[in-house]
Motif scaffolding. Structure first.
Motif, PDB file in Angstrom:
ATOM      1  N   THR A  62       4.952  -2.428  -3.061  1.00  0.00           N
ATOM      2  CA  THR A  62       5.027  -1.245  -3.915  1.00  0.00           C
ATOM      3  C   THR A  62       4.372  -1.606  -5.253  1.00  0.00           C
ATOM      4  O   THR A  62       4.199  -2.791  -5.561  1.00  0.00           O
ATOM      5  CB  THR A  62       6.479  -0.800  -4.175  1.00  0.00           C
TER       6      THR A  62
ATOM      7  N   THR B 150      12.085   5.823  -5.283  1.00  0.00           N
ATOM      8  CA  THR B 150      11.123   6.653  -4.561  1.00  0.00           C
ATOM      9  C   THR B 150      10.058   5.791  -3.884  1.00  0.00           C
ATOM     10  O   THR B 150       9.763   5.974  -2.704  1.00  0.00           O
ATOM     11  CB  THR B 150      10.458   7.664  -5.513  1.00  0.00           C
ATOM     12  N   GLU B 151       9.488   4.840  -4.627  1.00  0.00           N
ATOM     13  CA  GLU B 151       8.426   4.002  -4.058  1.00  0.00           C
ATOM     14  C   GLU B 151       8.938   3.081  -2.959  1.00  0.00           C
ATOM     15  O   GLU B 151       8.261   2.875  -1.950  1.00  0.00           O
ATOM     16  CB  GLU B 151       7.740   3.169  -5.146  1.00  0.00           C
TER      17      GLU B 151
ATOM     18  N   LEU C  20      11.536   3.562  -0.929  1.00  0.00           N
ATOM     19  CA  LEU C  20      11.820   4.356   0.262  1.00  0.00           C
ATOM     20  C   LEU C  20      10.540   4.823   0.943  1.00  0.00           C
ATOM     21  O   LEU C  20      10.412   4.754   2.169  1.00  0.00           O
ATOM     22  CB  LEU C  20      12.714   5.542  -0.089  1.00  0.00           C
ATOM     23  N   GLN C  21       9.564   5.277   0.153  1.00  0.00           N
ATOM     24  CA  GLN C  21       8.308   5.758   0.718  1.00  0.00           C
ATOM     25  C   GLN C  21       7.560   4.619   1.416  1.00  0.00           C
ATOM     26  O   GLN C  21       7.058   4.776   2.532  1.00  0.00           O
ATOM     27  CB  GLN C  21       7.439   6.371  -0.384  1.00  0.00           C
ATOM     28  N   ALA C  22       7.489   3.461   0.794  1.00  0.00           N
ATOM     29  CA  ALA C  22       6.787   2.321   1.389  1.00  0.00           C
ATOM     30  C   ALA C  22       7.481   1.848   2.662  1.00  0.00           C
ATOM     31  O   ALA C  22       6.827   1.535   3.659  1.00  0.00           O
ATOM     32  CB  ALA C  22       6.692   1.178   0.380  1.00  0.00           C
TER      33      ALA C  22
ATOM     34  N   LYS D 169       9.312   3.630   4.724  1.00  0.00           N
ATOM     35  CA  LYS D 169       9.031   4.611   5.777  1.00  0.00           C
ATOM     36  C   LYS D 169       7.615   4.440   6.312  1.00  0.00           C
ATOM     37  O   LYS D 169       7.386   4.496   7.524  1.00  0.00           O
ATOM     38  CB  LYS D 169       9.242   6.035   5.259  1.00  0.00           C
ATOM     39  N   GLU D 170       6.654   4.241   5.408  1.00  0.00           N
ATOM     40  CA  GLU D 170       5.257   4.045   5.829  1.00  0.00           C
ATOM     41  C   GLU D 170       5.139   2.840   6.769  1.00  0.00           C
ATOM     42  O   GLU D 170       4.465   2.895   7.799  1.00  0.00           O
ATOM     43  CB  GLU D 170       4.381   3.846   4.593  1.00  0.00           C
TER      44      GLU D 170
ATOM     45  N   ALA E   5      15.920   4.159   3.859  1.00  0.00           N
ATOM     46  CA  ALA E   5      14.749   4.861   4.399  1.00  0.00           C
ATOM     47  C   ALA E   5      14.833   4.958   5.920  1.00  0.00           C
ATOM     48  O   ALA E   5      14.523   6.006   6.497  1.00  0.00           O
ATOM     49  CB  ALA E   5      13.464   4.141   4.001  1.00  0.00           C
TER      50      ALA E   5
ATOM     51  N   GLU F 253      17.261   7.610   6.857  1.00  0.00           N
ATOM     52  CA  GLU F 253      16.661   8.930   6.611  1.00  0.00           C
ATOM     53  C   GLU F 253      15.667   9.311   7.708  1.00  0.00           C
ATOM     54  O   GLU F 253      15.437  10.491   7.948  1.00  0.00           O
ATOM     55  CB  GLU F 253      15.975   8.960   5.247  1.00  0.00           C
TER      56      GLU F 253
END
Length: 121
Positions: free
Chosen positions: A12, A18-19, A21-23, A25-26, A61, A64
């Motif tokens: 990240t 936010t970052e 969780l997003q990373a 998931k990616e 993540a 989710e």
């Protein structure tokens, strides 16, 4: 049952919920897609983060994303001077018929590609 361990890592830019969780998931999506997995084939995920990522557990993540039956654990990665910063690593244990150590597709994304240069060829 055919068990396989799939590895991955991602970085990240910032220590933010936010970052992270997003990373995460990616990275999980890349592992699932590249190995043709279904969520219900995932038995366990072990996450580690470098000491500079502490805003949220990466396991949030995964939950989710619907990984509610898999066992999830988070750890802090051992600190080594000069090592890659802001990195999330994962080891996924899956029941994946047809996958073996020769054809599994580990996923090292963003700046984490440097961790497994041998896989980037």
């Amino acid at each position: 049952m055919s068990m396989i361990s799939i590895r991955g890592a991602i970085t990240t830019d910032h220590n933010s919920k936010t970052e992270i969780l997003q990373a995460t998931k990616e990275m999980i999506e890349a592992i699932i897609d590249s190995n043709n997995l279904q969520i219900d084939q995932i038995i366990q995920i072990l996450f580690s983060t470098t000491k500079d990522l502490d805003e949220v557990y990466p396991a949030v993540a995964a939950r989710e994303m619907g990984l509610t039956a898999a066992a999830l654990m988070c750890f802090q990665e051992m600190y080594v001077k000069g090592s890659l910063e802001k990195c999330i690593r994962v080891s996924i244990l899956a029941d994946a018929e047809g996958l073996n150590t020769h054809n599994v597709k580990h996923q090292y994304l963003r700046r984490a590609k440097c961790l497994r240069v041998d896989l980037m060829k």
